[in-house]
Design a protein around this motif. Structure first.
Motif, mmCIF file in Angstrom:
data_model
loop_
_atom_site.group_PDB
_atom_site.id
_atom_site.type_symbol
_atom_site.label_atom_id
_atom_site.label_comp_id
_atom_site.label_asym_id
_atom_site.label_seq_id
_atom_site.Cartn_x
_atom_site.Cartn_y
_atom_site.Cartn_z
ATOM 1 N N PRO A 110 0.847 -1.199 0.000
ATOM 2 C CA PRO A 110 0.000 0.000 0.000
ATOM 3 C C PRO A 110 0.885 1.252 0.000
ATOM 4 N N ARG A 111 0.402 2.314 -0.564
ATOM 5 C CA ARG A 111 1.212 3.519 -0.753
ATOM 6 C C ARG A 111 1.778 4.090 0.540
ATOM 7 N N ARG A 112 1.000 4.124 1.598
ATOM 8 C CA ARG A 112 1.505 4.670 2.869
ATOM 9 C C ARG A 112 2.632 3.805 3.420
ATOM 10 N N GLN A 113 2.492 2.483 3.321
ATOM 11 C CA GLN A 113 3.560 1.605 3.790
ATOM 12 C C GLN A 113 4.811 1.785 2.946
ATOM 13 N N ARG A 114 4.624 1.896 1.649
ATOM 14 C CA ARG A 114 5.768 2.093 0.762
ATOM 15 C C ARG A 114 6.452 3.418 1.080
ATOM 16 N N ALA A 115 5.669 4.469 1.255
ATOM 17 C CA ALA A 115 6.234 5.776 1.587
ATOM 18 C C ALA A 115 6.987 5.710 2.908
ATOM 19 N N ALA A 116 6.429 5.021 3.892
ATOM 20 C CA ALA A 116 7.091 4.909 5.200
ATOM 21 C C ALA A 116 8.430 4.182 5.063
ATOM 22 N N LEU A 117 8.467 3.111 4.286
ATOM 23 C CA LEU A 117 9.728 2.384 4.087
ATOM 24 C C LEU A 117 10.765 3.241 3.364
ATOM 25 N N VAL A 118 10.340 3.930 2.327
ATOM 26 C CA VAL A 118 11.281 4.765 1.572
ATOM 27 C C VAL A 118 11.808 5.890 2.456
ATOM 28 N N LEU A 119 10.933 6.511 3.232
ATOM 29 C CA LEU A 119 11.383 7.580 4.129
ATOM 30 C C LEU A 119 12.345 7.044 5.182
ATOM 31 N N ARG A 120 12.114 5.852 5.687
ATOM 32 C CA ARG A 120 12.981 5.288 6.726
ATOM 33 C C ARG A 120 14.312 4.818 6.150
ATOM 34 N N TYR A 121 14.269 3.983 5.118
ATOM 35 C CA TYR A 121 15.480 3.311 4.663
ATOM 36 C C TYR A 121 16.195 4.009 3.509
ATOM 37 N N TYR A 122 15.500 4.808 2.732
ATOM 38 C CA TYR A 122 16.151 5.525 1.640
ATOM 39 C C TYR A 122 16.505 6.946 2.059
ATOM 40 N N GLU A 123 15.563 7.622 2.699
ATOM 41 C CA GLU A 123 15.799 8.990 3.153
ATOM 42 C C GLU A 123 16.439 9.032 4.545
ATOM 43 N N ASP A 124 16.457 7.916 5.258
ATOM 44 C CA ASP A 124 17.092 7.787 6.571
ATOM 45 C C ASP A 124 16.530 8.777 7.586
ATOM 46 N N LEU A 125 15.205 8.884 7.617
ATOM 47 C CA LEU A 125 14.547 9.799 8.543
ATOM 48 C C LEU A 125 14.089 9.071 9.798
ATOM 49 N N PRO A 126 14.080 9.761 10.928
ATOM 50 C CA PRO A 126 13.564 9.158 12.158
ATOM 51 C C PRO A 126 12.032 9.090 12.119
ATOM 52 N N ASP A 127 11.478 8.274 13.019
ATOM 53 C CA ASP A 127 10.029 8.055 13.040
ATOM 54 C C ASP A 127 9.237 9.350 13.185
ATOM 55 N N GLY A 128 9.721 10.283 14.001
ATOM 56 C CA GLY A 128 9.008 11.540 14.212
ATOM 57 C C GLY A 128 8.841 12.343 12.934
ATOM 58 N N GLU A 129 9.907 12.433 12.146
ATOM 59 C CA GLU A 129 9.824 13.177 10.879
ATOM 60 C C GLU A 129 8.936 12.449 9.881
ATOM 61 N N ILE A 130 9.022 11.123 9.857
ATOM 62 C CA ILE A 130 8.159 10.347 8.956
ATOM 63 C C ILE A 130 6.700 10.579 9.316
ATOM 64 N N ALA A 131 6.408 10.564 10.611
ATOM 65 C CA ALA A 131 5.030 10.807 11.067
ATOM 66 C C ALA A 131 4.556 12.181 10.638
ATOM 67 N N GLU A 132 5.428 13.167 10.750
ATOM 68 C CA GLU A 132 5.051 14.527 10.341
ATOM 69 C C GLU A 132 4.779 14.590 8.843
ATOM 70 N N ILE A 133 5.622 13.936 8.047
ATOM 71 C CA ILE A 133 5.446 13.943 6.588
ATOM 72 C C ILE A 133 4.168 13.214 6.183
ATOM 73 N N LEU A 134 3.906 12.077 6.819
ATOM 74 C CA LEU A 134 2.719 11.299 6.477
ATOM 75 C C LEU A 134 1.453 11.800 7.154
ATOM 76 N N GLY A 135 1.615 12.713 8.124
ATOM 77 C CA GLY A 135 0.457 13.258 8.819
ATOM 78 C C GLY A 135 -0.228 12.247 9.721
ATOM 79 N N CYS A 136 0.580 11.491 10.448
ATOM 80 C CA CYS A 136 0.023 10.476 11.333
ATOM 81 C C CYS A 136 0.850 10.404 12.608
ATOM 82 N N ALA A 137 0.478 9.516 13.503
ATOM 83 C CA ALA A 137 1.193 9.352 14.766
ATOM 84 C C ALA A 137 2.449 8.510 14.563
ATOM 85 N N VAL A 138 3.404 8.657 15.469
ATOM 86 C CA VAL A 138 4.644 7.884 15.404
ATOM 87 C C VAL A 138 4.340 6.391 15.484
#
Length: 160
Positions: A110-138
């Protein structure tokens, strides 16, 4: 910082991120172009944010998740261009097969899961920033990544 300065400095990084999201360089260019048009239209609001790049990355991610209501995702090509930044391996064919397989697995998420993986492992972002980008909770980010990895592990077991 002006819009032009921002675009000059960050366009390449945004395009690389979009390629990882879409799996297709041409679709990524379209996605970044549409996002950057919106960024230019709302530049004052973007520039006032604490971290403009994070704001724009969130816009791009939301655009990807909502883009054309999913109809374009069925046409995504899974073969990408060769990444020259990756060191040469003994077996180029196997590295191409591996890259294509990973992109294929990512495209099934699903797109949100894919975005979360790319942000974590490709962009190397912490959970807090990923949550802010995706507009959801950590916790939602962690859950999405966990579910995505579980799906990918299941795919890997099926292949083996």
């Amino acid at each position: 910082m002006t819009y032009e300065e921002f675009a000059d400095a960050r366009l390449g990084a945004l395009l690389r991120y979009a390629v990882m999201l879409t799996g297709d360089p041409h679709q990524a260019q379209d996605l970044v172009q549409e996002t950057m048009v919106r960024v230019q239209l709302h530049w004052r609001r973007v520039a006032r944010s604490d971290v403009p790049e994070r704001y724009v990355r969130r816009m791009l991610t939301n655009q990807f998740i909502d883009w054309r209501r999913g109809s374009w995702a069925r046409r995504v090509l899974l073969r990408g261009e060769v990444d020259d930044s990756v060191p040469a391996t003994a077996d180029h064919a196997q590295s191409t097969v591996d890259r294509d397989q990973v992109r294929s697995w990512l495209s099934r998420l699903p797109r949100r899961q894919r975005a979360a993986l790319v942000l974590r492992y490709y962009e190397d972002l912490p959970d807090g920033e990923i949550a802010e980008i995706l507009g959801c909770a950590v916790g939602t980010v962690r859950s999405s990544i966990s579910r995505a990895l579980a799906t990918l592990r299941a795919e890997l077991v099926e292949v083996s």
